[in-house]
Design an enzyme around this catalytic site. Structure first.
Site, short mmCIF file in Angstrom:
data_model
loop_
_atom_site.label_atom_id
_atom_site.label_comp_id
_atom_site.label_asym_id
_atom_site.label_seq_id
_atom_site.Cartn_x
_atom_site.Cartn_y
_atom_site.Cartn_z
N ARG A 168 0.86 -1.17 0.00
CA ARG A 168 0.00 0.00 0.00
C ARG A 168 0.90 1.23 0.00
O ARG A 168 1.95 1.25 0.68
CB ARG A 168 -0.91 0.02 1.24
CG ARG A 168 -2.12 -0.90 1.16
CD ARG A 168 -3.15 -0.45 0.12
NE ARG A 168 -4.32 -1.31 0.06
CZ ARG A 168 -4.51 -2.31 -0.81
NH1 ARG A 168 -3.58 -2.60 -1.71
NH2 ARG A 168 -5.63 -3.01 -0.80
N GLU A 227 -4.40 7.71 -4.44
CA GLU A 227 -4.69 7.12 -5.75
C GLU A 227 -6.01 7.66 -6.28
O GLU A 227 -6.94 7.86 -5.49
CB GLU A 227 -4.75 5.59 -5.63
CG GLU A 227 -3.39 5.02 -5.23
CD GLU A 227 -3.38 3.49 -5.10
OE1 GLU A 227 -4.35 2.84 -5.55
OE2 GLU A 227 -2.41 2.96 -4.56
N HIS A 262 -1.87 0.76 -10.08
CA HIS A 262 -2.48 -0.23 -9.18
C HIS A 262 -3.11 -1.40 -9.97
O HIS A 262 -4.32 -1.62 -9.93
CB HIS A 262 -3.52 0.43 -8.27
CG HIS A 262 -3.80 -0.38 -7.02
ND1 HIS A 262 -4.05 0.19 -5.79
CD2 HIS A 262 -3.85 -1.73 -6.81
CE1 HIS A 262 -4.27 -0.76 -4.89
NE2 HIS A 262 -4.15 -1.94 -5.49
#
Ligand SMILES: NC(=O)C1=CN([C@@H]2O[C@H](COP(=O)(O)OP(=O)(O)OC[C@H]3O[C@@H](n4cnc5c(N)ncnc54)[C@H](O)[C@@H]3O)[C@@H](O)[C@H]2O)C=CC1
Ligand SMILES: O=C(O)C(=O)CO
Length: 325
Positions: free
Chosen positions: A237, A266, A285
């Site tokens: 993360r 994000e 991602h």
């Protein structure tokens, strides 16, 4: 009457049909600022929630008095207030295992593309600059036989150790909250403290969850302990790394490069320096983003919700203490 659930993700038709066999479904394609008022209103009747992304905090949960189960289409669940759910006896389900191998493949892709400068060199050739054999200014670094350091030796860490050690002959160092005898016997991995991991790894790969303990675990001081030719990979993360400190370290040459799939915020802002630094490969991602794995994650999450609301939960529950109540 079937229980009401809110779905906030697009599902393949067969999985939506499976969900609708068991539940009355209110669907949002995903959570957005525009549909937030409708989502918050729908919570009033919801007994289940299924989807991914978005912050499901106590304020949101408080709007859902009938909620009994939440099923995230992800293995990470740091965007949920699990403590608040546990207090209310709400079951929290996730999708471990089905994505493990795919995410480990993504880590290898980041290792190879940063070390061998795959994106940079392909773009250079595509732009018409390939006039003869490449010079040392475009050479990369070897991957095979280099030391891989794995921070977080869980499911993904172990799948990564297998690829690195058996496939690329890389010695494996790791740090975790506890030693993992299986990884030590299968891949000759060596458990070490964080400082040793930082100073001895050629590729430092983070596969940690985001928790209060892992937030900014890697900052300026830790980056300074890494080798100047080391590459940092993060698929855990984003907030595990202090991103401003990482950008400084990449610009100053404190470390050689970085391969990133996750960020402090994000989507990463288009003007982020991480997109401009040549020694960074910045992915959006996509750790688990293959057709097969995203289908399997959705199927797992659908089955998790059906089990949590209509059956007996045996796997994939992150707050198993509520089951005993
Ligand atoms: N980039 C992506 O698309 C994806 C990212 N992820 C991230 O990867 C994480 C790991 O996934 P799994 O391997 O399935 O989880 P896991 O729970 O099997 O492994 C996590 C490991 O981290 C260790 N750990 C936790 N806190 C620690 C600390 N303070 N210091 C040292 N070790 C610590 C745990 O003991 C565990 O062994 C997920 O939580 C998620 O955040 C997962 C899937 C896809
Ligand atoms: O599952 C997760 O935690 C992700 O980040 C997406 O696959």
């Amino acid at each position: 009457m079937k229980p009401s659930v809110i779905l906030y993700k697009i599902l393949p038709d067969d999985l939506l049909a499976r969900l609708e066999q068991h539940f009355t479904v209110t669907q949002f394609n995903r959570l957005t600022a525009e549909n937030r008022p409708a989502f918050l209103q729908a919570l009033e009747h919801a007994e289940g929630l299924i989807g991914s992304g978005g912050q499901i905090d106590k304020a949101v949960l408080d709007l859902a008095p009938k909620l009994r189960a939440v099923s995230t289409i992800s293995v990470g669940y740091d965007n949920f207030d699990v403590n608040a759910m546990t207090e209310r006896g709400i079951v929290m389900m996730h999708t471990p295992t089905v994505l493990t191998e795919t995410v480990a493949d993504t880590v290898m892709a980041l290792i190879l593309s940063t070390a061998r400068r795959v994106v940079e060199v392909a773009n250079w050739a595509k732009s018409g600059q390939w006039k003869g054999s490449v010079g040392s200014d475009l050479f990369g670094l070897d991957v095979h036989h280099k030391t891989i350091g794995i921070l977080g030796m869980g499911r993904i860490g172990l799948a990564l150790a297998q690829r690195a050690n058996l496939g690329f002959n890389m010695p494996v160092l790791y740090n975790d909250r506890q030693a993992n005898p299986a990884v030590e016997s299968r891949f000759n991995a060596r458990f070490c403290d964080l400082d040793t991991l930082l100073s001895e790894s050629d590729f430092l790969c983070i596969s940690l969850p985001l928790t209060p303990q892992t937030h900014h675990l890697i900052g300026k001081d830790q980056l300074k302990k890494m080798k100047p030719n080391a590459i940092l990979i993060n698929t855990g993360r984003g907030p595990v790394i202090d991103e401003a400190a990482l950008i400084e370290a990449l610009k100053a040459g404190t470390i050689h490069g970085a391969g990133l799939d996750v960020y402090e915020k994000e989507p990463l802002a288009p003007d982020s320096e991480l997109f401009r630094l040549p020694n960074v490969v910045a992915l959006p991602h996509i750790g688990s983003a293959t057709h097969e794995t995203r289908y399997n994650m959705s199927a797992c999450a659908v089955d998790n919700l059906i089990t949590a609301l209509t059956g007996t939960v045996e796997v994939n529950c992150v707050n198993a203490q509520v089951l005993a109540k």
